[in-house]
Design an enzyme around this catalytic site. Structure first.
Site, short mmCIF file in Angstrom:
data_model
loop_
_atom_site.label_atom_id
_atom_site.label_comp_id
_atom_site.label_asym_id
_atom_site.label_seq_id
_atom_site.Cartn_x
_atom_site.Cartn_y
_atom_site.Cartn_z
N SER A 35 0.83 -1.20 0.00
CA SER A 35 0.00 0.00 0.00
C SER A 35 0.87 1.26 0.00
O SER A 35 1.67 1.47 -0.90
CB SER A 35 -0.97 -0.04 1.19
N ASP A 48 -5.73 -4.01 -2.15
CA ASP A 48 -4.72 -3.62 -1.17
C ASP A 48 -4.11 -4.82 -0.45
O ASP A 48 -4.83 -5.66 0.11
CB ASP A 48 -5.38 -2.68 -0.15
#
Length: 255
Positions: free
Chosen positions: A39, A151
């Site tokens: 991320s 993610d």
């Protein structure tokens, strides 16, 4: 000397702290042989591994208006497409491919089709980062090959195991995410989604720590997750947390 791997975790705007950590490692001549990011950590890692100046990158963060890089769409698989953010990362990483990175870099994402965590080790750095920061419910998933990626923090907030698999003998994990300290009252949908994501994620972080030789975890609880207004403070806290661990790292990588 042991080969050092840097595992940079997710944490939205908290990811600026990664730049401060890397600055301190560089100042102390700590070799970084491998980098894996999740991320926000993927973006920081991508910048470092494509040769960006960490001091210039730190200064740049406070001038970025993230609202300019949010492309809201009629929701089908997410509220934000993410192409504008990817284009920004592409510019910052000089449109390089992962194969060109030095040190070697990987971005961690989750494939919702197979239900597995994936290390992206080829292709455009910016595309890999986009997949890694595609928060479910907020960003549309990113399709790479047969994968539908979200993610990486959905399964692995701090990719310690992944950077060890790259060849690291000594893993420095940098955790800039939620560490169980509670939240302020949510004021928008993004807050609600991020808070829920964090609370679920915190349950598996302890296992990640066990795969690390050194954990750097700045206390960022007072820093907003969804904007870069306090990026300078975030950078400072990252530096301070790294400085506390420098003597330990120097001693242990020599053994």
């Amino acid at each position: 000397m042991k080969k050092v791997g840097l595992a940079l975790g997710g944490g939205a705007a908290h990811g600026v702290a990664h730049l401060g950590v890397i600055q301190v490692l560089q100042e102390n001549n700590i070799p970084i042989d491998f980098v894996s990011g999740c991320s926000a950590g993927a973006i920081a890692g991508g910048l470092f591994c494509t040769g960006s100046d960490m001091y210039l990158a730190g200064k740049l963060c406070s001038s970025i208006d993230m609202s300019s890089f949010i492309d809201i769409i009629i929701p089908r698989l997410g509220f934000i497409k993410g192409d504008k953010a990817e284009n920004l990362v592409d510019m910052l990483t000089k449109s390089k491919n992962i194969e060109e990175c030095s040190p070697p870099f990987s971005a961690v994402a989750c494939d919702i089709i197979t239900g597995k965590c994936v290390s992206i080790t080829s292709g455009r750095v910016s595309r890999a980062c986009h997949a890694s920061f595609a928060i479910p419910g907020v960003f549309e998933p990113v399709e790479i090959g047969d994968m539908q990626l979200i993610d990486g923090g959905a399964m692995t907030r701090v990719p310690a195991q992944q950077v060890r698999q790259m060849g690291a003998e000594y893993v420095i994990a940098v955790d800039v995410g939620y560490q169980g300290w509670g939240h302020e009252k949510a004021t928008n949908l993004m807050d609600v989604l991020m808070y829920a994501f964090e609370m679920c994620d915190w349950q598996v972080v302890e296992e990640t720590y066990k795969n690390s030789d050194c954990v750097i975890n700045p206390d960022l609880r007072t820093i907003p997750l969804t904007n870069l207004e306090k990026s300078e403070e975030c950078l400072r806290l990252g530096r301070e947390a790294a400085e506390k661990m420098i003597d330990k790292i120097k001693a242990e990588i020599q053994n």
